[in-house]
Design a protein around this motif. Sequence first.
Motif, PDB file in Angstrom:
ATOM      1  N   SER A  85      42.087  12.115  57.114  1.00  0.00           N
ATOM      2  CA  SER A  85      41.181  11.038  56.777  1.00  0.00           C
ATOM      3  C   SER A  85      40.037  10.991  57.774  1.00  0.00           C
ATOM      4  CB  SER A  85      41.939   9.708  56.806  1.00  0.00           C
ATOM      5  OG  SER A  85      42.294   9.388  58.129  1.00  0.00           O
ATOM      6  N   VAL A  92      39.898   5.584  51.402  1.00  0.00           N
ATOM      7  CA  VAL A  92      40.735   5.852  50.235  1.00  0.00           C
ATOM      8  C   VAL A  92      41.580   7.075  50.543  1.00  0.00           C
ATOM      9  CG1 VAL A  92      40.774   6.449  47.799  1.00  0.00           C
ATOM     10  CG2 VAL A  92      39.010   4.886  48.678  1.00  0.00           C
ATOM     11  N   LYS A  93      42.885   6.889  50.588  1.00  0.00           N
ATOM     12  CA  LYS A  93      43.772   7.990  50.960  1.00  0.00           C
ATOM     13  C   LYS A  93      43.969   8.962  49.794  1.00  0.00           C
ATOM     14  CE  LYS A  93      46.436   5.998  54.727  1.00  0.00           C
ATOM     15  NZ  LYS A  93      47.791   5.816  55.282  1.00  0.00           N
ATOM     16  N   VAL A 143      46.057  11.545  47.611  1.00  0.00           N
ATOM     17  CA  VAL A 143      47.427  11.876  47.232  1.00  0.00           C
ATOM     18  C   VAL A 143      47.593  13.390  47.218  1.00  0.00           C
ATOM     19  CG1 VAL A 143      49.168  11.682  45.415  1.00  0.00           C
ATOM     20  CG2 VAL A 143      47.632   9.764  45.878  1.00  0.00           C
ATOM     21  N   GLN A 191      54.308  18.573  43.655  1.00  0.00           N
ATOM     22  CA  GLN A 191      53.508  17.508  43.049  1.00  0.00           C
ATOM     23  C   GLN A 191      52.210  18.074  42.459  1.00  0.00           C
ATOM     24  OE1 GLN A 191      51.997  14.380  45.640  1.00  0.00           O
ATOM     25  NE2 GLN A 191      52.356  12.843  44.061  1.00  0.00           N
ATOM     26  N   ASP A 196      43.147  10.611  44.338  1.00  0.00           N
ATOM     27  CA  ASP A 196      43.567   9.424  45.095  1.00  0.00           C
ATOM     28  C   ASP A 196      44.596   8.662  44.253  1.00  0.00           C
ATOM     29  OD1 ASP A 196      42.089   8.179  43.101  1.00  0.00           O
ATOM     30  OD2 ASP A 196      40.343   7.851  44.380  1.00  0.00           O
ATOM     31  N   GLU A 197      45.045   7.514  44.748  1.00  0.00           N
ATOM     32  CA  GLU A 197      46.107   6.787  44.052  1.00  0.00           C
ATOM     33  C   GLU A 197      45.668   6.323  42.667  1.00  0.00           C
ATOM     34  OE1 GLU A 197      47.447   3.687  46.619  1.00  0.00           O
ATOM     35  OE2 GLU A 197      48.349   5.060  48.081  1.00  0.00           O
ATOM     36  N   ALA A 198      44.407   5.860  42.540  1.00  0.00           N
ATOM     37  CA  ALA A 198      43.925   5.382  41.237  1.00  0.00           C
ATOM     38  C   ALA A 198      43.853   6.530  40.223  1.00  0.00           C
ATOM     39  CB  ALA A 198      42.551   4.734  41.401  1.00  0.00           C
ATOM     40  N   THR A 199      43.385   7.688  40.670  1.00  0.00           N
ATOM     41  CA  THR A 199      43.296   8.849  39.781  1.00  0.00           C
ATOM     42  C   THR A 199      44.678   9.298  39.340  1.00  0.00           C
ATOM     43  OG1 THR A 199      41.250   9.595  40.837  1.00  0.00           O
ATOM     44  CG2 THR A 199      42.497  11.234  39.589  1.00  0.00           C
ATOM     45  N   TRP A 200      45.627   9.350  40.272  1.00  0.00           N
ATOM     46  CA  TRP A 200      46.978   9.799  39.948  1.00  0.00           C
ATOM     47  C   TRP A 200      47.653   8.848  38.972  1.00  0.00           C
ATOM     48  CZ3 TRP A 200      49.623  13.629  38.979  1.00  0.00           C
ATOM     49  CH2 TRP A 200      51.005  13.760  39.183  1.00  0.00           C
ATOM     50  N   ARG A 201      47.467   7.534  39.169  1.00  0.00           N
ATOM     51  CA  ARG A 201      48.055   6.559  38.239  1.00  0.00           C
ATOM     52  C   ARG A 201      47.492   6.751  36.832  1.00  0.00           C
ATOM     53  NH1 ARG A 201      47.474   2.776  42.535  1.00  0.00           N
ATOM     54  NH2 ARG A 201      45.521   2.042  41.597  1.00  0.00           N
ATOM     55  N   GLN A 224      48.912   9.913  35.209  1.00  0.00           N
ATOM     56  CA  GLN A 224      50.294   9.677  34.786  1.00  0.00           C
ATOM     57  C   GLN A 224      50.348   8.792  33.539  1.00  0.00           C
ATOM     58  OE1 GLN A 224      51.560   8.230  38.727  1.00  0.00           O
ATOM     59  NE2 GLN A 224      53.146   9.809  38.701  1.00  0.00           N
TER      60      GLN A 224
END
Length: 292
Positions: free
Chosen positions: A42, A83-84, A86, A95, A141-146, A149
């Motif tokens: 980061s 923004v972390k 994933v 993954q 990032d987390e939003a993209t991965w959600r 999915q």
Amino acid sequence: MHRQRALIRTFGLAAAVVFGAGACGPQQGGAGPAAPAAPVVSPSASAGGQDDKPGSPSPSASDSASPSGSPSEAASRSAAPVVKAVMANGDETDQVRELQARLRQLKLMTSAPTGFYGSKTTAAVKTFQSQHGLGATGTVDEATWRKIQELSAKPTEEELRPPTTNEVAAPDPRCMRGRVMCISKESRTLAWMIDGKVVSSMDVRFGSENTPTREGLFQVEWKAKDWTSTIYHTPMPYSMFFSQGQAVHYSADFAARGYAGASHGCVNVRDKAKLSALFDQVRVGDQVVVYW
């Protein structure tokens, strides 16, 4: 003294010859081909500080009005939280394999999952992000991965590891002239090319992080239809040596375990029939290009 130095030089040369005579073999429990990219860091970590924590309390008005507050301090307080990631370019994990299988369901990738996050995966993620109003960074990032999915199903084992040949990558410019074994680490393919045209292609795997397959421009130095590693004592049929003991050769271990294993630096091929045909066509002196 001169005689001792001569003996040392002679011994060193002999050892190099033995090492170069066939240094490959399957690694048990290998982690697959090495990825040269460094771990994603980061921005705050790269600057020598700790990761920002989203959701931390914001500074009060009295803090921002403090006489001791400099413009740079005010800017840092108003900066958006980090923004972390994933998954990101250079990662190689199960993954990532799942991500690629899901992107394939969404018709954003055509090649079989490899588990390595390279340029093709980055481009597919950027397209997905653009389609769904997310920042088109190419990093998951987390939003993209959600969202990925949400719009796709959990991949089956066959989707994660399809029994099909990997799609050949765009050839390196060095592959476009003459007779070349064009070997892509990203797509995990070997394309036999003559004057810029693909004659045949096949799946390959590489060395692990500790024994990587060297990259660059090489030549076929010598060939051996029936060869056994002088170091690991494992069969290396249809060996075509190109760099100090590293060779393209058939691997029964690759045929059995796929990408669950790795070589000790050689380029493994799992389709024996295809490699046999290639072995008959390749000549000593033909070029070998290994690239990402």
